[in-house]
Scaffold this active site. Structure first.
Site, PDB file in Angstrom:
ATOM      1  N   GLY A 153       0.828  -1.207   0.000  1.00 37.98           N
ATOM      2  CA  GLY A 153       0.000   0.000   0.000  1.00 37.98           C
ATOM      3  C   GLY A 153       0.857   1.249   0.000  1.00 37.98           C
ATOM      4  N   GLY A 154       0.533   2.177   0.905  1.00 39.91           N
ATOM      5  CA  GLY A 154       1.244   3.455   0.950  1.00 39.91           C
ATOM      6  C   GLY A 154       2.737   3.311   1.175  1.00 39.91           C
ATOM      7  N   GLY A 190      23.789   5.330 -33.450  1.00 41.32           N
ATOM      8  CA  GLY A 190      23.268   6.256 -32.439  1.00 41.32           C
ATOM      9  C   GLY A 190      23.866   5.985 -31.070  1.00 41.32           C
ATOM     10  CB  ALA A 191      24.903   2.865 -29.397  1.00 42.65           C
TER      11      ALA A 191
HETATM   12  C1  HXC Z   1      -3.417  -1.792  11.240  1.00 42.29           C
HETATM   13  C2  HXC Z   1      -2.220  -3.718  10.877  1.00 42.29           C
HETATM   14  C3  HXC Z   1      -2.090  -3.388   9.515  1.00 42.29           C
HETATM   15  C4  HXC Z   1      -2.656  -2.171   9.076  1.00 42.29           C
HETATM   16  C5  HXC Z   1      -1.073  -5.252   9.851  1.00 42.29           C
HETATM   17  N1  HXC Z   1      -1.599  -4.885  11.030  1.00 42.29           N
HETATM   18  N2  HXC Z   1      -1.376  -4.355   8.902  1.00 42.29           N
HETATM   19  N3  HXC Z   1      -2.886  -2.912  11.727  1.00 42.29           N
HETATM   20  N4  HXC Z   1      -3.314  -1.404   9.963  1.00 42.29           N
HETATM   21  N5  HXC Z   1      -2.534  -1.785   7.796  1.00 42.29           N
HETATM   22  C6  HXC Z   1      -1.488  -5.598  12.307  1.00 42.29           C
HETATM   23  C7  HXC Z   1      -2.302  -6.867  12.327  1.00 42.29           C
HETATM   24  O1  HXC Z   1      -3.617  -6.568  12.728  1.00 42.29           O
HETATM   25  C8  HXC Z   1      -1.563  -7.691  13.369  1.00 42.29           C
HETATM   26  O2  HXC Z   1      -1.899  -7.221  14.664  1.00 42.29           O
HETATM   27  C9  HXC Z   1      -0.116  -7.291  13.144  1.00 42.29           C
HETATM   28  O3  HXC Z   1      -0.146  -6.039  12.450  1.00 42.29           O
HETATM   29  C10 HXC Z   1       0.639  -8.279  12.292  1.00 42.29           C
HETATM   30  O4  HXC Z   1      -0.115  -8.546  11.139  1.00 42.29           O
HETATM   31  P1  HXC Z   1      -0.404 -10.004  10.602  1.00 42.29           P
HETATM   32  O5  HXC Z   1      -1.444  -9.909   9.579  1.00 42.29           O
HETATM   33  O6  HXC Z   1      -0.660 -10.918  11.779  1.00 42.29           O
HETATM   34  O7  HXC Z   1       1.002 -10.396  10.007  1.00 42.29           O
HETATM   35  P2  HXC Z   1       1.312 -11.170   8.668  1.00 42.29           P
HETATM   36  O8  HXC Z   1       0.518 -12.438   8.593  1.00 42.29           O
HETATM   37  O9  HXC Z   1       2.790 -11.298   8.647  1.00 42.29           O
HETATM   38  O10 HXC Z   1       0.850 -10.253   7.476  1.00 42.29           O
HETATM   39  C11 HXC Z   1       1.470  -8.977   7.301  1.00 42.29           C
HETATM   40  C12 HXC Z   1       0.702  -8.193   6.231  1.00 42.29           C
HETATM   41  C13 HXC Z   1      -0.815  -8.178   6.573  1.00 42.29           C
HETATM   42  C14 HXC Z   1       0.910  -8.858   4.860  1.00 42.29           C
HETATM   43  C15 HXC Z   1       1.306  -6.791   6.175  1.00 42.29           C
HETATM   44  O11 HXC Z   1      -0.942  -7.755   7.918  1.00 42.29           O
HETATM   45  C16 HXC Z   1      -1.580  -7.263   5.698  1.00 42.29           C
HETATM   46  O12 HXC Z   1      -1.947  -7.631   4.585  1.00 42.29           O
HETATM   47  N6  HXC Z   1      -1.926  -6.090   6.232  1.00 42.29           N
HETATM   48  C17 HXC Z   1      -2.785  -5.146   5.546  1.00 42.29           C
HETATM   49  C18 HXC Z   1      -2.111  -4.549   4.352  1.00 42.29           C
HETATM   50  C19 HXC Z   1      -2.938  -3.472   3.747  1.00 42.29           C
HETATM   51  O13 HXC Z   1      -3.878  -3.757   2.980  1.00 42.29           O
HETATM   52  N7  HXC Z   1      -2.677  -2.222   4.184  1.00 42.29           N
HETATM   53  C20 HXC Z   1      -3.439  -1.071   3.739  1.00 42.29           C
HETATM   54  C21 HXC Z   1      -2.939  -0.688   2.392  1.00 42.29           C
HETATM   55  S1  HXC Z   1      -3.786   0.694   1.783  1.00 42.29           S
HETATM   56  P3  HXC Z   1      -1.918  -8.170  15.928  1.00 42.29           P
HETATM   57  O14 HXC Z   1      -2.411  -7.300  17.011  1.00 42.29           O
HETATM   58  O15 HXC Z   1      -2.789  -9.317  15.583  1.00 42.29           O
HETATM   59  O16 HXC Z   1      -0.484  -8.602  16.116  1.00 42.29           O
HETATM   60  C22 HXC Z   1      -2.705   1.902   1.953  1.00 42.29           C
HETATM   61  C23 HXC Z   1      -3.209   3.206   1.385  1.00 42.29           C
HETATM   62  C24 HXC Z   1      -2.138   4.258   1.279  1.00 42.29           C
HETATM   63  O17 HXC Z   1      -1.646   1.778   2.458  1.00 42.29           O
HETATM   64  C25 HXC Z   1      -2.050   4.714  -0.132  1.00 42.29           C
HETATM   65  C26 HXC Z   1      -1.152   5.897  -0.269  1.00 42.29           C
HETATM   66  C27 HXC Z   1      -0.741   6.097  -1.702  1.00 42.29           C
END
Ligand code: HXC
Length: 510
Positions: free
Chosen positions: A169-170, A404-405
């Site tokens: 994501g971001g 050209g290169a």
């Molecule tokens: C809040 C988050 C989080 C998030 C992970 N966590 N991502 N909390 N916001 N974006 C937390 C989980 O709830 C979990 O908390 C801990 O971090 C670890 O995550 P897991 O999922 O257990 O770990 P893992 O299996 O290793 O997976 C990691 C991951 C997955 C691949 C990063 O967590 C994931 O897909 N997260 C979401 C990614 C995403 O879609 N982000 C938003 C993108 S949009 P606990 O308490 O259980 O330990 C974006 C927009 C910005 O970024 C655009 C700007 C241009």
């Protein structure tokens, strides 16, 4: 008083534990270090000064008011790398998955502003899940503030991103705007949208590694500039890179002691070029023999291998090397090679790093795949980059410089400062076979005539002397003297003063 001091230590201890021992253990079990361990390893021992250790998020939605952790998922501050100041931030995956909240963004912004104000490199270490989902638009705003600062700092201070876990994501767009991205093999990946979203939208089934692992980004997408086997190696390699770089666009390139003579002849270079002009040889051998102690930090070593880019030193000062690689596709320029080298040349020019170019190029790669893929525009990027660069430009044509290169590869006509050719150089519009088949088409059925024409063309054009007669090469030099010639040239060019006409910015073909 003692109680107050103890309270500080107690609070520091809690902050240092981040998301707690269980999550730290999980991090270690995945073969990853924690944010603080990474910073400690990366910076000179004991040099880290932390900022904002006690910052917490301000969110109350989804029960977040009951879940606050000191530091809020990112460790920030400054320290030194071999004595030179750098600013750092490292995402702490043990705290809300390293996700970015408004407060977390403010911590990063603070070090970005300090790095820019104090003209020192900034290094971001990523291991994070993108925007803090519970915060919504506050997190999106935070990202945009970070992106804005990346752009303002671009070309002013070196910005380096190190990807050491998930980066989604971001979190991918800030690294994408920095100068270099490094990844850790098998434990890091970068993508805008992850495998689950990909499955929903395009119905493709793909793993994280297949979608955005280090192998994808170093060999196919060219998003990453290098990948290493583990956290430790990666951080040590980034330290090595920093040693080559100036602090900012107004700082001199670093100079270190040089232990290798620049006056000794390297006679092995006299036999580097094979007798048969169509036989390959390894241009990296030349780079290693010219660079101090053979120390060469290659950028994008696994992508577009037909061109080699990277940093080395000559007589203790950093130079950027760009070289066609005859071992891969005969060193031809294609879209990927042009893009790769253009970006490298522009980085060197931003930061006043002299560019040494070794030329052995049969031309641009023909074919529909290249033309449909925009070879004209991508090739123009390299042409543009060399033409706008005002840093010292030293060029050595070792063998072919065709078509050209020839123009593109830092020729005299693009304000090359010193353009040398080895006696084996062949500077022409094209190779003998192609040329004869076009200009003597009527004789094509007569092998004897064609052989005579080919010999005549080779004698006349496939040498450095036609170009030397016109002053397009400054001197035909002995291969064994290359290091000495370049070292002397770089010294002579130390005070080079050249600037382009004033403009808001140029309009490089993107
Ligand atoms: C809040 C988050 C989080 C998030 C992970 N966590 N991502 N909390 N916001 N974006 C937390 C989980 O709830 C979990 O908390 C801990 O971090 C670890 O995550 P897991 O999922 O257990 O770990 P893992 O299996 O290793 O997976 C990691 C991951 C997955 C691949 C990063 O967590 C994931 O897909 N997260 C979401 C990614 C995403 O879609 N982000 C938003 C993108 S949009 P606990 O308490 O259980 O330990 C974006 C927009 C910005 O970024 C655009 C700007 C241009």
């Amino acid at each position: 008083m003692k109680d107050i001091l103890e309270e500080l230590e107690r609070r520091r201890g809690i902050a240092r534990l981040g998301g707690g021992q269980a999550r730290i253990d999980a991090q270690h079990q995945r073969g990853k270090l924690t944010a603080r361990e990474r910073i400690d390893l990366f910076l000179d021992e004991g040099s880290f000064e932390e900022f904002d250790m006690f910052v917490e998020h301000r969110s109350t939605d989804f029960g977040m008011d009951k879940s606050r952790i000191a530091g809020d998922g990112v460790v920030t501050g400054w320290g030194t790398v071999n004595g030179r100041t750098v600013f750092v931030f490292a995402k702490d995956f043990t705290v809300f998955g390293g996700s970015l909240s408004e407060a977390h963004a403010e911590k990063i912004i603070k070090v970005q502003d300090m790095a820019l104000k104090n003209r020192a490199p900034i290094i971001g270490i990523y291991d994070a899940g993108g925007a803090r989902i519970q915060e919504g638009v506050a997190a999106l705003g935070g990202y945009a503030e970070v992106f804005q600062r990346n752009v303002l700092a671009s070309g002013v201070i070196p910005q380096i991103s190190v990807i050491m876990g998930p980066c989604a994501g971001g979190d991918v767009y800030s690294p994408a705007m920095t100068d270099f991205i490094f990844m850790v093999r098998d434990t890091s990946y970068m993508f805008v949208t992850g495998p689950d979203v990909v499955k929903t939208v395009t119905n493709e089934t793909v793993t994280s590694e297949e979608l955005g692992g280090a192998s994808v980004h170093t060999t196919r997408s060219s998003i990453a500039d290098g990948a290493y086997d583990n956290d430790v190696d990666t951080l040590l390699q980034v330290r090595r890179l920093i040693d080559f770089l100036p602090q900012s666009n107004t700082s001199p390139v670093p100079e270190i002691e040089c232990y290798q003579s620049v006056t000794d002849a390297d006679n092995s270079l006299d036999t580097l070029i094979p007798a048969n002009a169509n036989k390959p040889y390894d241009i990296k051998e030349l780079i290693q023999k010219v660079a101090d102690e053979g120390d060469f930090f290659e950028i994008q070593a696994s992508f577009a291998k037909n061109i080699v880019c990277g940093f080395g030193r000559i007589e203790g000062s950093t130079v950027g090397f760009v070289a066609n690689q005859p071992m891969v596709l005969a060193g031809v320029l294609d879209s990927d090679a042009s893009r790769k080298a253009a970006r490298f040349v522009r980085f060197c020019d931003c930061f006043n790093i002299p560019i040494v170019t070794f030329v052995d190029v049969p031309g641009f790669l023909p074919g529909t795949a290249q033309e449909y893929g925009g070879l004209i525009k991508h090739g123009a990027k390299l042409l543009f980059a060399y033409a706008e660069a005002t840093v010292p430009k030293l060029t050595v044509i070792t063998r072919k410089a065709f078509g050209g290169a020839y123009d593109v590869m830092a020729s005299k006509h693009l304000r090359g400062d010193l353009n040398y050719a080895w006696p084996t150089a062949q500077i022409a519009v094209m190779g003998a076979k192609g040329a004869v088949e076009i200009i003597f088409r009527k004789d094509i059925a007569d092998p004897e005539k064609i052989a005579a024409h080919t010999k005549m063309y080779e004698d006349r054009f496939l040498s450095p002397f036609v170009a030397a007669e016109r002053g397009y090469v400054d001197e035909v030099i002995m291969p064994h003297s290359t290091r000495r010639r370049l070292a002397r040239g770089l010294k002579m060019l130390k005070n080079k003063d050249l600037s382009n006409p004033w403009k808001k910015h140029d309009n490089i073909p993107l």
